[in-house]
Design a protein around this motif. Structure first.
Motif, PDB file in Angstrom:
ATOM      1  N   LEU A   1       1.178  -1.071  -0.412  1.00 11.65           N
ATOM      2  CA  LEU A   1       0.251   0.042   0.301  1.00 11.65           C
ATOM      3  C   LEU A   1       1.370   1.344   0.001  1.00 11.65           C
ATOM      4  O   LEU A   1       2.136   0.788   0.400  1.00 11.65           O
ATOM      5  CB  LEU A   1      -0.653   0.134   0.719  1.00 11.65           C
ATOM      6  N   ASP A   2       0.350   2.799  -0.239  1.00 10.92           N
ATOM      7  CA  ASP A   2       1.175   3.790  -0.476  1.00 10.92           C
ATOM      8  C   ASP A   2       1.792   3.736   1.193  1.00 10.92           C
ATOM      9  O   ASP A   2       3.053   4.419   1.118  1.00 10.92           O
ATOM     10  CB  ASP A   2       0.102   5.104  -0.920  1.00 10.92           C
ATOM     11  N   GLY A   3       1.191   3.617   2.102  1.00 15.97           N
ATOM     12  CA  GLY A   3       1.495   3.999   3.376  1.00 15.97           C
ATOM     13  C   GLY A   3       2.768   3.238   3.613  1.00 15.97           C
ATOM     14  O   GLY A   3       4.011   3.439   4.315  1.00 15.97           O
ATOM     15  N   GLY A   4       2.920   1.696   3.071  1.00 15.51           N
ATOM     16  CA  GLY A   4       3.949   0.941   3.333  1.00 15.51           C
ATOM     17  C   GLY A   4       5.194   1.465   2.378  1.00 15.51           C
ATOM     18  O   GLY A   4       6.198   1.813   3.239  1.00 15.51           O
ATOM     19  N   HIS A   5       4.869   1.915   1.542  1.00 17.45           N
ATOM     20  CA  HIS A   5       6.054   2.672   0.708  1.00 17.45           C
ATOM     21  C   HIS A   5       6.228   4.219   1.549  1.00 17.45           C
ATOM     22  O   HIS A   5       8.239   4.653   1.065  1.00 17.45           O
ATOM     23  CB  HIS A   5       5.734   3.146  -0.410  1.00 17.45           C
ATOM     24  N   LEU A   6       5.975   5.157   2.115  1.00 15.02           N
ATOM     25  CA  LEU A   6       6.356   5.593   2.697  1.00 15.02           C
ATOM     26  C   LEU A   6       6.941   5.482   4.138  1.00 15.02           C
ATOM     27  O   LEU A   6       8.280   6.314   4.423  1.00 15.02           O
ATOM     28  CB  LEU A   6       4.969   7.155   3.359  1.00 15.02           C
ATOM     29  N   MET A   7       6.607   4.697   4.687  1.00 14.87           N
ATOM     30  CA  MET A   7       7.255   3.801   5.769  1.00 14.87           C
ATOM     31  C   MET A   7       8.964   4.334   5.392  1.00 14.87           C
ATOM     32  O   MET A   7       9.355   3.883   5.876  1.00 14.87           O
ATOM     33  CB  MET A   7       6.513   2.535   6.182  1.00 14.87           C
ATOM     34  N   PHE A   8       8.745   2.813   3.998  1.00 15.83           N
ATOM     35  CA  PHE A   8      10.427   2.433   3.963  1.00 15.83           C
ATOM     36  C   PHE A   8      11.168   4.092   3.509  1.00 15.83           C
ATOM     37  O   PHE A   8      12.291   3.332   3.463  1.00 15.83           O
ATOM     38  CB  PHE A   8      10.291   1.361   2.334  1.00 15.83           C
TER      39      PHE A   8
END
Length: 405
Positions: free
Chosen positions: A345-352
């Motif tokens: 999800l987009d939030g996962g990319h932001l976390m990375f």
């Protein structure tokens, strides 16, 4: 044949239209942000699977219509290889390959070589586009049609209910609930529906004096014409609902945008609060809906809008307005869900990207790949669970049991 066409018109087509609009706007958010930041884009696809139509624009972007209209995606240059989940070594290999091909000047346009803030902006633009879509829909409808408002004045307090125990009285005008200002009775429903078994503070205007009351909404199973059978929180109060009790409100452009923004924010707050209660086990997870449930709701919303219509044009207008409101609500939910810190999800990319900003290097590709697999499993598991709930709600298994008994 006729029942099939009716099902297609009332359920399948509205569902695909609503989902198509919401997902396309989400992907357009990524696309427009990437374009504004000079990112090289290979493809923008509406739908998945083999293309039924495609063309290239002057910028070299392939626009495609997939045969499976249940989503869409943007593919940036470089996403077709392992660098879709790159670490420092992958990026170095890609850089060398581009230089060897004489495409060194293009490196700065590749998504994975963009500064972290630009990549984060592009990723976050999808959910932001969903929120802006909801605001735009709410504002457009309010500006075009206004709305009929039912003040939050109590006409009836049902005996042996949380409202009666808390001391609510007929004639009370509720002005605040759970810290939120209240201007209409729908605001009360919005708060109470998701707060069963939660002590909640209310402020009422009683004869010109402000009185604070504390009540705990109770669970009640209801049959909603759109949502179907569901468990919601209730207080046990009813408003006066005569023709003279409703007030028609018209909005100018600025007022409509302000009201649309407020409605979007309230929807987001309610979504977050309800999900939090579901995660902590305070709300049954069987209330979660999947694609079948959304399709059913979409069909019922379209059918409800068509009821009492005067001719085809009026039917399309009524159904269209209802579906637009539903699209706004779904858009808020999709925007929020995509911001969750789950890989894929987009939030996962932001976390990375947050890790990369702190560590000054991307997370190892193997770790990212493992995270994406776990994230994908979580998302698919959630979808399967929600679909199971949908089938239970539609009583499909009861039907099969009848066939084989």
């Amino acid at each position: 044949m006729i029942p099939f066409l009716q099902t297609a018109l009332l359920y399948v087509i509205p569902f695909l239209l609503v989902l198509g609009v919401v997902v396309t706007v989400h992907e357009l958010g990524h696309f427009l942000a990437a374009k504004a930041l000079g990112t090289k884009i290979d493809r923008f696809s509406i739908g998945f699977g083999r293309a039924i139509a495609s063309w290239k624009d002057k910028g070299g972007v392939e626009w495609r219509l997939g045969w499976l209209p249940i989503g869409g995606y943007v593919r940036f240059a470089g996403d077709e290889n392992a660098a879709s989940i790159p670490d420092a070594e992958d990026l170095a290999d890609m850089r060398r390959e581009l230089v060897a091909q004489g495409r060194g000047p293009e490196i700065a346009r590749y998504f994975h070589f963009k500064p972290i803030w630009q990549r984060a902006t592009i990723v976050a633009a999808g959910p932001i586009a969903n929120f802006l879509l909801a605001i735009a829909i709410f504002a457009a409808l309010l500006m075009s049609f206004g709305e009929w408002v039912l003040p939050a004045r109590i006409a009836v307090v049902e005996p042996d209910t949380p409202a009666a125990a808390a001391g609510f009285r007929p004639g009370d005008l509720i002005v605040q609930a759970a810290g939120r200002p209240v201007t209409r009775f729908d605001d009360i429903r919005e708060v109470v529906t998701v707060r069963a078994n939660v002590p909640t503070e209310f402020v009422v205007d009683r004869g010109g004096q402000r009185v604070t009351l504390n009540a705990t909404p109770a669970w009640r199973t209801t049959d909603d014409p759109v949502a179907g059978r569901q468990r919601i929180g209730t207080l046990g109060i009813r408003p006066a609902q005569g023709r003279d009790d409703f007030v028609q409100v018209h909005y100018g452009p600025i007022e409509a945008v302000v009201r649309g923004t407020d409605r979007t924010w309230r929807t987001l707050q309610t979504t977050i609060y309800y999900l939090g209660r579901m995660i902590t086990g305070q709300v049954h997870a069987d209330e979660l809906r999947g694609p079948l449930g959304i399709a059913t709701v979409t069909g019922k919303v379209a059918a409800l809008g068509a009821e009492g219509s005067d001719g085809l044009g009026d039917m399309l207008l009524r159904s269209g307005v209802n579906l637009l409101q539903l699209a706004a609500l779904i858009s808020v939910s999709i925007g929020f869900m995509n911001l969750l810190p789950v890989p894929v999800l987009d939030g996962g990319h932001l976390m990375f990207y947050a890790y990369e900003a702190v560590a000054r290097r991307p997370l190892a590709a193997k770790v990212q790949a493992a995270g994406y697999r776990v994230g994908l499993a979580l998302v698919l598991g959630l979808m399967l669970f929600a679909t199971w709930n949908d089938l239970q709600r539609l009583r499909v298994f009861n039907l099969f049991g009848g066939l084989f008994s």
